[in-house]
Scaffold this active site. Structure first.
Site, PDB file in Angstrom:
ATOM      1  N   TYR A  62      -1.585 -10.622  14.701  1.00 34.29           N
ATOM      2  CA  TYR A  62      -1.501  -9.421  13.844  1.00 34.29           C
ATOM      3  C   TYR A  62      -2.507  -8.373  14.303  1.00 34.29           C
ATOM      4  O   TYR A  62      -2.150  -7.208  14.548  1.00 34.29           O
ATOM      5  CB  TYR A  62      -1.767  -9.794  12.377  1.00 34.29           C
ATOM      6  N   SER A  66       2.345  -7.449   8.235  1.00 33.27           N
ATOM      7  CA  SER A  66       0.949  -7.316   7.820  1.00 33.27           C
ATOM      8  C   SER A  66       0.218  -8.623   7.512  1.00 33.27           C
ATOM      9  O   SER A  66      -0.975  -8.578   7.193  1.00 33.27           O
ATOM     10  CB  SER A  66       0.881  -6.414   6.577  1.00 33.27           C
ATOM     11  N   ILE A  94       0.846  -1.210   0.000  1.00 30.51           N
ATOM     12  CA  ILE A  94       0.000   0.000   0.000  1.00 30.51           C
ATOM     13  C   ILE A  94       0.876   1.253   0.000  1.00 30.51           C
ATOM     14  O   ILE A  94       0.587   2.226  -0.710  1.00 30.51           O
ATOM     15  CB  ILE A  94      -0.963   0.001   1.207  1.00 30.51           C
ATOM     16  N   THR A 114      -6.145  -1.280  10.495  1.00 29.73           N
ATOM     17  CA  THR A 114      -6.958  -2.300   9.828  1.00 29.73           C
ATOM     18  C   THR A 114      -8.299  -2.490  10.524  1.00 29.73           C
ATOM     19  O   THR A 114      -8.427  -2.231  11.727  1.00 29.73           O
ATOM     20  CB  THR A 114      -6.186  -3.638   9.833  1.00 29.73           C
ATOM     21  N   ASP A 115      -9.258  -3.014   9.773  1.00 27.58           N
ATOM     22  CA  ASP A 115     -10.565  -3.336  10.386  1.00 27.58           C
ATOM     23  C   ASP A 115     -10.471  -4.585  11.276  1.00 27.58           C
ATOM     24  O   ASP A 115     -11.394  -4.874  12.041  1.00 27.58           O
ATOM     25  CB  ASP A 115     -11.648  -3.546   9.303  1.00 27.58           C
ATOM     26  N   GLU A 116      -9.332  -5.330  11.183  1.00 28.85           N
ATOM     27  CA  GLU A 116      -9.230  -6.589  11.930  1.00 28.85           C
ATOM     28  C   GLU A 116      -9.164  -6.345  13.441  1.00 28.85           C
ATOM     29  O   GLU A 116      -9.368  -7.271  14.221  1.00 28.85           O
ATOM     30  CB  GLU A 116      -8.027  -7.401  11.430  1.00 28.85           C
ATOM     31  N   LYS A 120      -1.830  -4.602  15.934  1.00 24.39           N
ATOM     32  CA  LYS A 120      -2.333  -3.358  15.330  1.00 24.39           C
ATOM     33  C   LYS A 120      -3.247  -2.628  16.318  1.00 24.39           C
ATOM     34  O   LYS A 120      -3.216  -1.401  16.416  1.00 24.39           O
ATOM     35  CB  LYS A 120      -3.088  -3.652  14.029  1.00 24.39           C
ATOM     36  N   ASP A 158      11.928   2.844   5.408  1.00 23.04           N
ATOM     37  CA  ASP A 158      11.498   1.449   5.282  1.00 23.04           C
ATOM     38  C   ASP A 158      12.665   0.540   5.641  1.00 23.04           C
ATOM     39  O   ASP A 158      13.791   0.762   5.188  1.00 23.04           O
ATOM     40  CB  ASP A 158      11.025   1.173   3.839  1.00 23.04           C
TER      41      ASP A 158
HETATM   42  P1  NAD Z   1       3.268  -4.845   3.440  1.00 21.80           P
HETATM   43  O1  NAD Z   1       3.595  -6.005   4.324  1.00 21.80           O
HETATM   44  O2  NAD Z   1       3.114  -5.053   1.975  1.00 21.80           O
HETATM   45  O3  NAD Z   1       4.403  -3.717   3.617  1.00 21.80           O
HETATM   46  C1  NAD Z   1       4.927  -3.345   4.852  1.00 21.80           C
HETATM   47  C2  NAD Z   1       6.147  -2.445   4.623  1.00 21.80           C
HETATM   48  O4  NAD Z   1       6.645  -2.059   5.926  1.00 21.80           O
HETATM   49  C3  NAD Z   1       7.286  -3.143   3.883  1.00 21.80           C
HETATM   50  O5  NAD Z   1       7.845  -2.264   2.925  1.00 21.80           O
HETATM   51  C4  NAD Z   1       8.299  -3.432   4.994  1.00 21.80           C
HETATM   52  O6  NAD Z   1       9.636  -3.477   4.532  1.00 21.80           O
HETATM   53  C5  NAD Z   1       8.053  -2.265   5.951  1.00 21.80           C
HETATM   54  N1  NAD Z   1       8.442  -2.575   7.336  1.00 21.80           N
HETATM   55  C6  NAD Z   1       8.137  -3.692   8.043  1.00 21.80           C
HETATM   56  N2  NAD Z   1       8.699  -3.627   9.273  1.00 21.80           N
HETATM   57  C7  NAD Z   1       9.374  -2.435   9.329  1.00 21.80           C
HETATM   58  C8  NAD Z   1      10.143  -1.797  10.338  1.00 21.80           C
HETATM   59  N3  NAD Z   1      10.365  -2.362  11.531  1.00 21.80           N
HETATM   60  N4  NAD Z   1      10.666  -0.580  10.072  1.00 21.80           N
HETATM   61  C9  NAD Z   1      10.478   0.008   8.854  1.00 21.80           C
HETATM   62  N5  NAD Z   1       9.765  -0.566   7.866  1.00 21.80           N
HETATM   63  C10 NAD Z   1       9.216  -1.782   8.109  1.00 21.80           C
HETATM   64  O7  NAD Z   1       1.983  -4.185   4.089  1.00 21.80           O
HETATM   65  P2  NAD Z   1       0.736  -3.472   3.373  1.00 21.80           P
HETATM   66  O8  NAD Z   1      -0.242  -4.504   2.958  1.00 21.80           O
HETATM   67  O9  NAD Z   1       1.246  -2.472   2.396  1.00 21.80           O
HETATM   68  O10 NAD Z   1       0.099  -2.715   4.620  1.00 21.80           O
HETATM   69  C11 NAD Z   1       0.492  -1.387   4.966  1.00 21.80           C
HETATM   70  C12 NAD Z   1      -0.252  -0.949   6.215  1.00 21.80           C
HETATM   71  O11 NAD Z   1      -1.649  -0.983   5.979  1.00 21.80           O
HETATM   72  C13 NAD Z   1      -0.005  -1.841   7.442  1.00 21.80           C
HETATM   73  O12 NAD Z   1       0.098  -1.023   8.572  1.00 21.80           O
HETATM   74  C14 NAD Z   1      -1.255  -2.724   7.506  1.00 21.80           C
HETATM   75  O13 NAD Z   1      -1.522  -3.094   8.840  1.00 21.80           O
HETATM   76  C15 NAD Z   1      -2.297  -1.767   6.965  1.00 21.80           C
HETATM   77  N6  NAD Z   1      -3.462  -2.414   6.298  1.00 21.80           N
HETATM   78  C16 NAD Z   1      -3.258  -3.330   5.298  1.00 21.80           C
HETATM   79  C17 NAD Z   1      -4.361  -3.898   4.656  1.00 21.80           C
HETATM   80  C18 NAD Z   1      -4.201  -4.880   3.515  1.00 21.80           C
HETATM   81  O14 NAD Z   1      -5.206  -5.432   3.050  1.00 21.80           O
HETATM   82  N7  NAD Z   1      -2.998  -5.128   3.016  1.00 21.80           N
HETATM   83  C19 NAD Z   1      -5.656  -3.544   5.058  1.00 21.80           C
HETATM   84  C20 NAD Z   1      -5.813  -2.605   6.085  1.00 21.80           C
HETATM   85  C21 NAD Z   1      -4.703  -2.041   6.691  1.00 21.80           C
HETATM   86  P1  TYD Z   2      -5.535 -12.601   3.462  1.00 22.69           P
HETATM   87  O1  TYD Z   2      -5.272 -12.085   2.088  1.00 22.69           O
HETATM   88  O2  TYD Z   2      -4.430 -13.337   4.163  1.00 22.69           O
HETATM   89  O3  TYD Z   2      -6.050 -11.357   4.325  1.00 22.69           O
HETATM   90  P2  TYD Z   2      -6.664 -11.313   5.837  1.00 22.69           P
HETATM   91  O4  TYD Z   2      -6.347 -12.571   6.531  1.00 22.69           O
HETATM   92  O5  TYD Z   2      -5.933 -10.147   6.414  1.00 22.69           O
HETATM   93  O6  TYD Z   2      -8.143 -11.077   5.665  1.00 22.69           O
HETATM   94  O7  TYD Z   2      -6.783 -13.583   3.428  1.00 22.69           O
HETATM   95  C1  TYD Z   2      -8.053 -13.152   2.965  1.00 22.69           C
HETATM   96  C2  TYD Z   2      -9.023 -14.282   3.187  1.00 22.69           C
HETATM   97  O8  TYD Z   2      -8.652 -15.369   2.334  1.00 22.69           O
HETATM   98  C3  TYD Z   2      -8.986 -14.837   4.610  1.00 22.69           C
HETATM   99  O9  TYD Z   2     -10.316 -15.190   4.987  1.00 22.69           O
HETATM  100  C4  TYD Z   2      -8.121 -16.079   4.502  1.00 22.69           C
HETATM  101  C5  TYD Z   2      -8.385 -16.557   3.084  1.00 22.69           C
HETATM  102  N1  TYD Z   2      -7.269 -17.248   2.430  1.00 22.69           N
HETATM  103  C6  TYD Z   2      -7.463 -18.500   1.827  1.00 22.69           C
HETATM  104  O10 TYD Z   2      -8.576 -19.051   1.837  1.00 22.69           O
HETATM  105  N2  TYD Z   2      -6.402 -19.093   1.216  1.00 22.69           N
HETATM  106  C7  TYD Z   2      -5.156 -18.538   1.185  1.00 22.69           C
HETATM  107  O11 TYD Z   2      -4.215 -19.152   0.626  1.00 22.69           O
HETATM  108  C8  TYD Z   2      -4.971 -17.252   1.794  1.00 22.69           C
HETATM  109  C9  TYD Z   2      -3.613 -16.585   1.778  1.00 22.69           C
HETATM  110  C10 TYD Z   2      -6.055 -16.630   2.389  1.00 22.69           C
END
Ligand code: NAD
Ligand code: TYD
Length: 358
Positions: free
Chosen positions: A158, A83, A11, A132-134, A162, A31
């Site tokens: 996780y 994440s 993101i 996150t909504d989690e 958060k 990062d």
């Molecule tokens: P990601 O895992 O793809 O990226 C995380 C980034 O943080 C990476 O570039 C990593 O190198 C960096 N990082 C990790 N530990 C670090 C540290 N100690 N110091 C500096 N940098 C560090 O994650 P994402 O999916 O891009 O998520 C970004 C944010 O959004 C997170 O805070 C996550 O909780 C939140 N979020 C993600 C989702 C989703 O669906 N992916 C949804 C809601 C909220």
């Molecule tokens: P994920 O992308 O890991 O996001 P989150 O756990 O943060 O919601 O998973 C999304 C949904 O998909 C979750 O209900 C778990 C499910 N899932 C599978 O069924 N198979 C998989 O291989 C993965 C990675 C996730």
């Protein structure tokens, strides 16, 4: 200028690329470049003078404070985190370290920097924490979607890490007056997502002829938001959000996992047909994730009303764009999966940029 932590992740890198497409304001990415950080995501941006990257761990508060004093940002947008829920089940320690201790160290650095700047700079400064909504736990089939006042009930390591970080951010506003903003967003998908998450994993496994592993009965529900819409929501909160407030961001797009996987297979059948049969034949049901939350859903009414934010993509349009992106960027996906993206980072950043996957 602004600081973006975690700007080499999924993101964060989308946020930086969207930012420079819309603004000339400089960005400093902080990062650690863990397994989830990929500098290739920022390739176009790092070639310009607008974006620079410091390979620094947010837990290192002294280094972060030095960078803040040097660059004097007007805002910190905090994406950096561990994440992935499945990784947090296998190894929760790194989640507590980065998400809790790291956010604490970042808040302390931000508070020290903020206390040194002028009153007018203090008033306009923002610390935006992306969450996150989690944190709200799991919903039953007929429960109302999460709102900003839903009690916290995190279920995975996780989500708990958060949730802890959200509480620290809240306390820094109430106790010290730091102008914080918190966003809680639903599941994102789109370009540059690491292929451990549901949607990219399924796209790439399908193309490789591998099984598509659906956990449990596949009826768990997630609320999906295209990453570009999330980034627009974060920008809206940064510019117009009220300090101390929380904004939930979601796509009003609840889907069962099995429906998501079938939709991916239909798109691939259309865009990259197999010689024989459908990708859906690769779907397999596997052992469920321990403590697997059944349903997440977000009520984004507050950000829609107060900040006039709306998602642009429907799930259908966003998923099509995403599948097309992964089809066009097979090289990116190959380099991520065979580890070559880490070699590239090692060449660029030396050992500081070569952390192994936990
Ligand atoms: P990601 O895992 O793809 O990226 C995380 C980034 O943080 C990476 O570039 C990593 O190198 C960096 N990082 C990790 N530990 C670090 C540290 N100690 N110091 C500096 N940098 C560090 O994650 P994402 O999916 O891009 O998520 C970004 C944010 O959004 C997170 O805070 C996550 O909780 C939140 N979020 C993600 C989702 C989703 O669906 N992916 C949804 C809601 C909220
Ligand atoms: P994920 O992308 O890991 O996001 P989150 O756990 O943060 O919601 O998973 C999304 C949904 O998909 C979750 O209900 C778990 C499910 N899932 C599978 O069924 N198979 C998989 O291989 C993965 C990675 C996730």
């Amino acid at each position: 200028m602004i600081v973006v932590t975690g700007g080499a992740g999924f993101i964060g890198s989308n946020f930086v690329l969207d930012w420079i497409a819309q603004s000339r304001e400089p960005v400093l990415v902080i990062d650690k470049l863990t397994y989830a950080g990929n500098v290739e995501n920022l390739q176009g941006a790092l070639g310009t003078s607008q974006v620079s990257l410091e390979c620094v761990d947010i837990c290192d508060g002294d280094r972060v404070l030095t960078l803040l004093r040097k660059h004097e940002p007007r805002a910190i947008v905090h994406f950096a985190a561990e994440s992935h829920v499945d990784r947090s089940i296998l190894g929760p320690g790194e989640f507590v370290r980065t998400n809790v201790n790291g956010t604490f160290a970042l808040l302390e650095a931000a508070r020290a920097y903020w206390s040194e700047i002028s009153p007018s700079q203090q008033a306009s400064f923002r610390f935006l924490h992306v969450s996150t909504d989690e944190v709200y736990g799991s919903l039953g089939p007929n429960d109302a979607p999460f709102s900003e006042t839903t009690p916290y009930a995190p279920n995975s390591p996780y989500a708990a890490s958060k949730a802890a970080s959200d509480h620290l951010v809240r306390a820094y506003h109430h106790t010290y007056g730091l102008p914080t903003l918190t966003t809680n967003c639903s599941n994102n998908y789109g370009p540059f997502q690491f292929p451990e998450k549901l949607i990219p994993l399924m796209i790439l496994n399908a193309l490789d002829g591998k099984p598509l592993p659906v956990y449990g009965d596949g009826l768990n529900v997630r609320d999906w938001l295209y990453v570009g819409d999330h980034c627009a929501g974060v920008r809206a909160v940064l510019e117009r959000g009220r300090p101390g407030e929380v904004y939930n961001i979601g796509g009003r797009s609840e889907m069962r996992n099995l429906e998501v996987v079938r939709a991916i297979c239909r798109l691939l059948d259309e865009l990259e047909p197999k010689a024989k049969g459908s990708y859906a034949e690769q779907i397999t049901f596997v052992r469920d994730r321990p403590g697997h939350d059944r349903r997440y859903a977000i009520n984004p009414g507050k950000i829609e009303r107060e900040l006039r934010w709306q998602p642009r993509e429907t799930f259908a349009s966003g998923l099509r764009k995403t599948v097309q992106w992964y089809l066009r960027n097979r090289g990116w996906a190959d380099r991520v999966r065979d580890g070559r993206y880490r070699d590239w980072m090692k060449r660029q950043y030396g050992d500081a940029g070569a952390h192994e996957a936990p």
